[in-house]
Structure formats: C-alpha cells, structure tokens
Design an enzyme around this catalytic site. Structure first.
Site, PDB file in Angstrom:
ATOM      1  N   HIS A 120      18.529  -3.208  25.121  1.00  0.00           N
ATOM      2  CA  HIS A 120      20.003  -3.595  24.947  1.00  0.00           C
ATOM      3  C   HIS A 120      20.170  -5.272  25.034  1.00  0.00           C
ATOM      4  O   HIS A 120      20.653  -6.015  24.255  1.00  0.00           O
ATOM      5  CB  HIS A 120      21.006  -2.985  25.944  1.00  0.00           C
ATOM      6  CG  HIS A 120      22.456  -3.845  25.783  1.00  0.00           C
ATOM      7  ND1 HIS A 120      23.490  -3.159  25.152  1.00  0.00           N
ATOM      8  CD2 HIS A 120      23.029  -4.894  26.636  1.00  0.00           C
ATOM      9  CE1 HIS A 120      24.399  -3.899  25.507  1.00  0.00           C
ATOM     10  NE2 HIS A 120      24.214  -5.174  26.282  1.00  0.00           N
ATOM     11  N   GLU A 121      19.498  -5.488  26.329  1.00  0.00           N
ATOM     12  CA  GLU A 121      19.613  -7.031  26.743  1.00  0.00           C
ATOM     13  C   GLU A 121      18.608  -8.070  25.526  1.00  0.00           C
ATOM     14  O   GLU A 121      19.052  -9.055  25.039  1.00  0.00           O
ATOM     15  CB  GLU A 121      18.942  -7.183  28.009  1.00  0.00           C
ATOM     16  CG  GLU A 121      19.776  -6.758  29.073  1.00  0.00           C
ATOM     17  CD  GLU A 121      21.290  -7.095  29.274  1.00  0.00           C
ATOM     18  OE1 GLU A 121      21.505  -8.206  28.526  1.00  0.00           O
ATOM     19  OE2 GLU A 121      22.263  -6.316  29.562  1.00  0.00           O
TER      20      GLU A 121
ATOM     21  N   HIS B 293      20.692  -8.652  22.632  1.00  0.00           N
ATOM     22  CA  HIS B 293      21.626  -9.860  22.674  1.00  0.00           C
ATOM     23  C   HIS B 293      20.765 -10.934  22.480  1.00  0.00           C
ATOM     24  O   HIS B 293      21.143 -11.904  21.725  1.00  0.00           O
ATOM     25  CB  HIS B 293      22.017  -9.887  24.168  1.00  0.00           C
ATOM     26  CG  HIS B 293      23.336  -9.022  24.296  1.00  0.00           C
ATOM     27  ND1 HIS B 293      24.560  -9.019  23.616  1.00  0.00           N
ATOM     28  CD2 HIS B 293      23.558  -8.149  25.391  1.00  0.00           C
ATOM     29  CE1 HIS B 293      25.326  -8.196  24.243  1.00  0.00           C
ATOM     30  NE2 HIS B 293      24.899  -7.867  25.091  1.00  0.00           N
TER      31      HIS B 293
ATOM     32  N   GLU C 225      28.799  -6.402  22.568  1.00  0.00           N
ATOM     33  CA  GLU C 225      28.169  -5.291  23.427  1.00  0.00           C
ATOM     34  C   GLU C 225      27.972  -4.136  22.514  1.00  0.00           C
ATOM     35  O   GLU C 225      26.965  -3.342  22.580  1.00  0.00           O
ATOM     36  CB  GLU C 225      29.223  -4.817  24.468  1.00  0.00           C
ATOM     37  CG  GLU C 225      29.258  -5.758  25.530  1.00  0.00           C
ATOM     38  CD  GLU C 225      28.226  -6.391  26.460  1.00  0.00           C
ATOM     39  OE1 GLU C 225      27.368  -5.311  26.493  1.00  0.00           O
ATOM     40  OE2 GLU C 225      27.819  -7.405  26.467  1.00  0.00           O
TER      41      GLU C 225
END
Length: 293
Positions: free
Chosen positions: A130-131, A134, A201
């Site tokens: 997930h990071e 980003h 997100e």
C-alpha cells in the site's frame, strides 16, 4: 483521482491563499502571499520527507538490522517495478506505517515496531505494498503540498482575523464578507485536503493489492491496525496532527479534537472494496514466493 482534478484542487487552494493575502494587505498582500506560498511549496518539495521522519524519530534500517521488513520491501519493489526506497522503523507500540518523498527515486517507507509485532508477514507485505503504491502514484508529494497550503491558509486567516484586513484596499466583500472569508477559507482548504487524501487512500489500497497480489492480506491488516490504533496512543502523532494523513490508518485516537475532520476513509469501506477486488480476482498475477512465505 486524475492529475487534472488534483491540479485543479491545488490551484483552488493557492487561490484561497492569495485571496486571504489580498484581504490582509490588498494587492501587495496578495503578491507577498504568492511568494510565501511558492517558498513554502519549494521548501516542502525538497525537505518534507526529512521533516516528517525526524518528527516521528524514525531510524533508517537495512538488511542486517531489519532483515524481515527490508526483505519484504525489496521483494515488493521488484514486483512493482519501483526503485528501492529507504526503509525506516519508528519505535512506538501503535501499529501503523506511512510513505514519504518527492518521487519514487527519493522515497522512504516507515513502519512502526508495533506494526511488525502485530501483523503476520503476509499482512505486513500488504501494508508495505500500500505504501509503495502511494510512492508509485506520487501521492506523498501531493498530500504534502496540500497539507502545507492548508496550514498556510489557516495561519493567514488567523492573522487576518486578529489584526484585520487592509482598510484602504476597497475590499468588495465588506467587513462581514471578510470575516466570513476568514472562517470559510480554512474550512474549504481542509475539505480539499480531505478529498485528495481519501481518494489517494482508496487508490493506494487497490494499487497495493495489485503489487502484492493478495487484496485480503491488506484487508486483514487494516482491520487489525484500526482496532489497535483506537486503544494504543501514538504520542508523537498526537503532537504532530498535521502528519496524520500520511499514515495508513489515522494515528490520532480521539484524545484531541484534530480528528474531528479525518482525512482517512472508513476502514470498513476500504476492507469491503478490497474483498470485492479479491472476489473479482483483479489482482493477477498471483504473487511469487517471497519473504512473506
């Protein structure tokens, strides 16, 4: 969120900043506000990652000092076609993580010690994916710039409220309009920041699921982090609420009023979307065997 929509929102926030500057000092105030906004964004572009990591007392780790975490990030970057970011650990029992950096070539990912203790290797892989999503989407830069502008707008609005605008600038809004502007401008900036952060997100959840190949790993991790964050305080995050939007789950546990307007979407909604993604099997190809087993 498309690049065009983000650009429009950033332009709107810059416009708000200039409008408040005009109310304070007329045309000269607007020029000064423009220069200040440019300077703040330039500073944030080059130094925001260092500032955030320093705020949270993050320490850089490598393959020897944190082999499991480092190995997972390295495997995920290879799967995602990304440069290897710097890896940091934050000593706090609250499980959480964030990414920072102006671009994929100058990125950093950080995980808390509580995160590494609370999650399985598979769930940890989902969070770090997930990071990395980003980083891939340049969300870290966008969210940093919006946070900087939002803070600057609030600062200028407070200044104007206490010291008053330029009474010789023939302000068409009048005194009442000026007061309303001082109240509504920071609120509008906050709403723009929330819209950008929440959309980022959702997109990072999907991107992370595609990088690691298993949406349910991230779904399970989000549920665990959400439960723990409610009961475990992160004092550093509470002291620096402006950085809360960077974390995968809101690190503020409700002891302050800063999370009245949260920048994070509902965890239940995020989990539901990830489960739907898993059911539709949109995260192909399946993951290669990695350090998560």
């Amino acid at each position: 969120m498309s690049f065009f929509r983000v650009a429009v929102m950033l332009a709107a926030m810059t416009g708000l900043f200039l409008a408040v500057g005009y109310l304070i000092g007329g045309q000269s105030g607007m020029v000064i506000a423009f220069l200040v906004a440019g300077g703040m964004n330039l500073f944030a572009y080059w130094n925001s990652d260092k500032m955030v990591l320093r705020m949270h007392n993050a320490r850089e780790v490598d393959e020897r000092s944190a082999p499991d975490l480092y190995g997972i990030v390295r495997q995920l970057t290879q799967r995602g076609g990304l440069p290897m970011p710097k890896v940091y650990v934050i000593d706090t029992p609250q499980p959480n993580a964030f990414a920072t950096g102006r671009n994929p070539q100058n990125a950093a990912v950080a995980a808390t010690t509580g995160l590494m203790r609370a999650l399985t290797p598979q769930e940890l892989a989902g969070v770090m994916a997930h990071e990395l999503a980003h980083v891939r989407h340049h969300d870290t830069l966008t969210m940093t710039l919006t946070a900087t502008l939002a803070g600057a707008i609030s600062m200028l609005a407070n200044f104007a409220f206490f010291f008053g605008g330029n009474r010789d600038n023939n302000n068409p809004l009048g005194a009442v309009g000026m007061i309303l502007m001082m109240i509504l401008a920071p609120l509008a900036a906050m709403m723009v920041q929330m819209a950008i952060s929440r959309t980022a997100e959702y997109r990072a959840d999907r991107g992370g699921a595609e990088i690691c190949g298993q949406p349910l790993w991230l779904a399970s991790a989000l549920e665990k982090i959400e439960r723990a964050a409610r009961g475990i305080e992160n004092p550093t995050a509470e002291q620096n609420p402006a950085t809360a939007h960077l974390f995968i789950i809101n690190p503020l546990n409700g002891h302050r009023m800063d999370n009245l307007f949260t920048t994070h979407p509902s965890t239940a909604n995020r989990v539901a979307k990830l489960r739907a993604l898993a059911s539709a099997d949109l995260a192909q190809p399946r993951p290669q065997r990695g350090p998560w087993g």
